[in-house]
Design an enzyme around this catalytic site. Structure first.
Site, PDB file in Angstrom:
ATOM      1  N   SER A 142       0.869  -1.184   0.000  1.00 49.79           N
ATOM      2  CA  SER A 142       0.000   0.000   0.000  1.00 49.79           C
ATOM      3  C   SER A 142       0.902   1.228   0.000  1.00 49.79           C
ATOM      4  O   SER A 142       2.087   1.136   0.354  1.00 49.79           O
ATOM      5  CB  SER A 142      -0.835  -0.002   1.294  1.00 49.79           C
ATOM      6  OG  SER A 142      -1.470   1.249   1.490  1.00 49.79           O
ATOM      7  N   TYR A 155      -2.224  -1.257  10.392  1.00 51.50           N
ATOM      8  CA  TYR A 155      -2.137  -1.367   8.932  1.00 51.50           C
ATOM      9  C   TYR A 155      -0.794  -0.835   8.420  1.00 51.50           C
ATOM     10  O   TYR A 155      -0.121  -1.469   7.614  1.00 51.50           O
ATOM     11  CB  TYR A 155      -3.296  -0.578   8.322  1.00 51.50           C
ATOM     12  CG  TYR A 155      -3.488  -0.754   6.833  1.00 51.50           C
ATOM     13  CD1 TYR A 155      -4.229  -1.822   6.338  1.00 51.50           C
ATOM     14  CD2 TYR A 155      -2.970   0.163   5.924  1.00 51.50           C
ATOM     15  CE1 TYR A 155      -4.431  -1.976   4.967  1.00 51.50           C
ATOM     16  CE2 TYR A 155      -3.167   0.020   4.560  1.00 51.50           C
ATOM     17  CZ  TYR A 155      -3.903  -1.057   4.086  1.00 51.50           C
ATOM     18  OH  TYR A 155      -4.100  -1.199   2.737  1.00 51.50           O
TER      19      TYR A 155
HETATM   20  P1  NAD Z   1     -11.506  -6.006  -0.035  1.00 52.32           P
HETATM   21  O1  NAD Z   1     -12.074  -5.883   1.328  1.00 52.32           O
HETATM   22  O2  NAD Z   1     -12.336  -5.632  -1.215  1.00 52.32           O
HETATM   23  O3  NAD Z   1     -10.981  -7.498  -0.273  1.00 52.32           O
HETATM   24  C1  NAD Z   1     -10.233  -8.179   0.693  1.00 52.32           C
HETATM   25  C2  NAD Z   1     -10.182  -9.635   0.333  1.00 52.32           C
HETATM   26  O4  NAD Z   1      -9.437 -10.315   1.357  1.00 52.32           O
HETATM   27  C3  NAD Z   1     -11.551 -10.303   0.272  1.00 52.32           C
HETATM   28  O5  NAD Z   1     -11.542 -11.277  -0.751  1.00 52.32           O
HETATM   29  C4  NAD Z   1     -11.655 -10.963   1.637  1.00 52.32           C
HETATM   30  O6  NAD Z   1     -12.544 -12.090   1.664  1.00 52.32           O
HETATM   31  C5  NAD Z   1     -10.221 -11.394   1.826  1.00 52.32           C
HETATM   32  N1  NAD Z   1      -9.877 -11.687   3.207  1.00 52.32           N
HETATM   33  C6  NAD Z   1     -10.038 -10.920   4.322  1.00 52.32           C
HETATM   34  N2  NAD Z   1      -9.628 -11.586   5.406  1.00 52.32           N
HETATM   35  C7  NAD Z   1      -9.194 -12.790   4.974  1.00 52.32           C
HETATM   36  C8  NAD Z   1      -8.661 -13.930   5.631  1.00 52.32           C
HETATM   37  N3  NAD Z   1      -8.483 -13.974   6.964  1.00 52.32           N
HETATM   38  N4  NAD Z   1      -8.322 -14.995   4.876  1.00 52.32           N
HETATM   39  C9  NAD Z   1      -8.526 -14.990   3.535  1.00 52.32           C
HETATM   40  N5  NAD Z   1      -9.020 -13.942   2.868  1.00 52.32           N
HETATM   41  C10 NAD Z   1      -9.350 -12.858   3.590  1.00 52.32           C
HETATM   42  O7  NAD Z   1     -10.149  -5.178   0.010  1.00 52.32           O
HETATM   43  P2  NAD Z   1      -9.228  -4.546  -1.137  1.00 52.32           P
HETATM   44  O8  NAD Z   1      -9.375  -3.083  -1.043  1.00 52.32           O
HETATM   45  O9  NAD Z   1      -9.435  -5.214  -2.442  1.00 52.32           O
HETATM   46  O10 NAD Z   1      -7.800  -4.874  -0.540  1.00 52.32           O
HETATM   47  C11 NAD Z   1      -6.958  -5.873  -1.080  1.00 52.32           C
HETATM   48  C12 NAD Z   1      -5.531  -5.577  -0.674  1.00 52.32           C
HETATM   49  O11 NAD Z   1      -5.145  -4.319  -1.224  1.00 52.32           O
HETATM   50  C13 NAD Z   1      -5.327  -5.462   0.840  1.00 52.32           C
HETATM   51  O12 NAD Z   1      -4.096  -6.044   1.193  1.00 52.32           O
HETATM   52  C14 NAD Z   1      -5.290  -3.974   1.062  1.00 52.32           C
HETATM   53  O13 NAD Z   1      -4.568  -3.631   2.201  1.00 52.32           O
HETATM   54  C15 NAD Z   1      -4.598  -3.512  -0.209  1.00 52.32           C
HETATM   55  N6  NAD Z   1      -4.804  -2.120  -0.529  1.00 52.32           N
HETATM   56  C16 NAD Z   1      -6.070  -1.626  -0.723  1.00 52.32           C
HETATM   57  C17 NAD Z   1      -6.214  -0.287  -1.029  1.00 52.32           C
HETATM   58  C18 NAD Z   1      -7.559   0.324  -1.261  1.00 52.32           C
HETATM   59  O14 NAD Z   1      -7.626   1.558  -1.335  1.00 52.32           O
HETATM   60  N7  NAD Z   1      -8.633  -0.448  -1.400  1.00 52.32           N
HETATM   61  C19 NAD Z   1      -5.098   0.550  -1.117  1.00 52.32           C
HETATM   62  C20 NAD Z   1      -3.834   0.011  -0.905  1.00 52.32           C
HETATM   63  C21 NAD Z   1      -3.704  -1.319  -0.615  1.00 52.32           C
END
Ligand code: NAD
Length: 260
Positions: A142, A155
């Site tokens: 991130s 985080y």
């Molecule tokens: P999201 O909530 O849409 O998806 C998260 C996914 O992780 C889902 O499929 C969920 O079921 C799964 N998950 C959660 N806990 C779990 C567990 N214990 N075991 C297995 N699967 C699990 O989130 P997102 O925004 O798509 O985030 C995905 C990644 O991207 C994360 O690592 C997040 O930190 C990172 N990220 C997101 C953003 C953003 O702005 N959305 C920015 C930077 C980084």
């Protein structure tokens, strides 16, 4: 571009992970999807990937907070698909809260799912990659792997850890045709961010529209959310043969956020 490759994308039932899994499938890779959700929705997505792209898609319900389940997911993928050539550590959760009232169990859970899971998955998948002398490890970190924001202690700590682990793994496999890199997105409007918008509104006692404008996108100079498709395209490039010399780096895809 990825035909014949087998990929695991953790946390791919939603958001960024789902986008990356779809991008890999479109490029010809077989994929293991993972994450939580309604069984019928997950099965629809899995079967849809196979039908749309003519690849094999399997689902693992492994919990990324449990090391033994992560190792079992990798073993199952190797058994069913023959190998794990590409590993995307993407599963992640978030909680926005001041550190002095941060729930202890939530802190530990965020570090486990967002960082320690990467260790378990890499530890399990790397021996097979070494044996075949080919592999791609992509850790979805991130912008918060590079800079901090208040109220996100777990985080930010976990994502900085992911960036550090990425560099270490890259050095360990540098002489092989294996790479390990991190992708550092800015804000993407996924369910994870929707929850943060709500959390920030509570912590700051502000209306949602103001949180989006003044807090969430305040740090992003281009003033727009990153698209999932942009991250999927970057991950697909990193997973390909032409990305062999990109190793140990953290690639920002954040509209200029970390240029400040
Ligand atoms: P999201 O909530 O849409 O998806 C998260 C996914 O992780 C889902 O499929 C969920 O079921 C799964 N998950 C959660 N806990 C779990 C567990 N214990 N075991 C297995 N699967 C699990 O989130 P997102 O925004 O798509 O985030 C995905 C990644 O991207 C994360 O690592 C997040 O930190 C990172 N990220 C997101 C953003 C953003 O702005 N959305 C920015 C930077 C980084």
């Amino acid at each position: 571009m990825l035909k014949g490759r087998n990929a695991i994308v953790t946390g791919s039932t939603s958001g960024i992970g789902l986008g990356i899994a779809r991008g890999f499938a479109a490029a010809g890779a077989n994929v293991v999807i993972n994450g939580f959700g309604k069984p019928e929705d997950i099965e629809k997505e899995r079967a849809g990937l196979e039908a749309e792209f003519g690849i094999t898609a399997i689902y693992s319900g492994a919990d990324m907070s449990k090391g033994e389940q992560i190792a079992a997911m990798v073993a199952e993928a190797e058994e069913k698909l023959g190998s794990v050539d590409i590993l995307v550590n993407n599963a992640g959760i978030q909680l926005v809260s001041p550190i002095d009232t941060f729930p202890i169990e939530k802190f530990e859970q965020i570090v486990a799912i967002n960082m320690v899971s990467n260790f378990h998955a890499i530890r399990a998948a790397l021996p097979g990659m070494k044996k075949r002398n080919w592999g791609r490890i992509i850790n979805v970190a991130s912008a918060h792997g590079l800079v901090a924001s208040p109220f996100k202690s777990a985080y930010v700590a976990a994502k900085h850890g992911v960036v550090g682990m990425t560099k270490t793994v890259a050095l360990e496999i540098a002489e092989m045709k294996i790479t390990c890199n991190a992708i550092c997105p800015g804000f993407v409007r996924t369910p994870l961010v929707e929850a943060q918008i709500a959390d920030q509104a509570k912590v700051n006692n502000m209306p949602v529209e103001n949180v989006i404008r003044d807090i969430i996108l305040a740090s992003q100079p281009n003033k727009r959310f990153v698209e999932v498709s942009e991250i999927a395209a970057l991950a697909t490039f990193l997973a390909g043969d032409h990305a062999l010399s990109i190793n140990g780096t953290s690639i920002s895809i954040d509209g200029g956020w970390t240029a400040r």
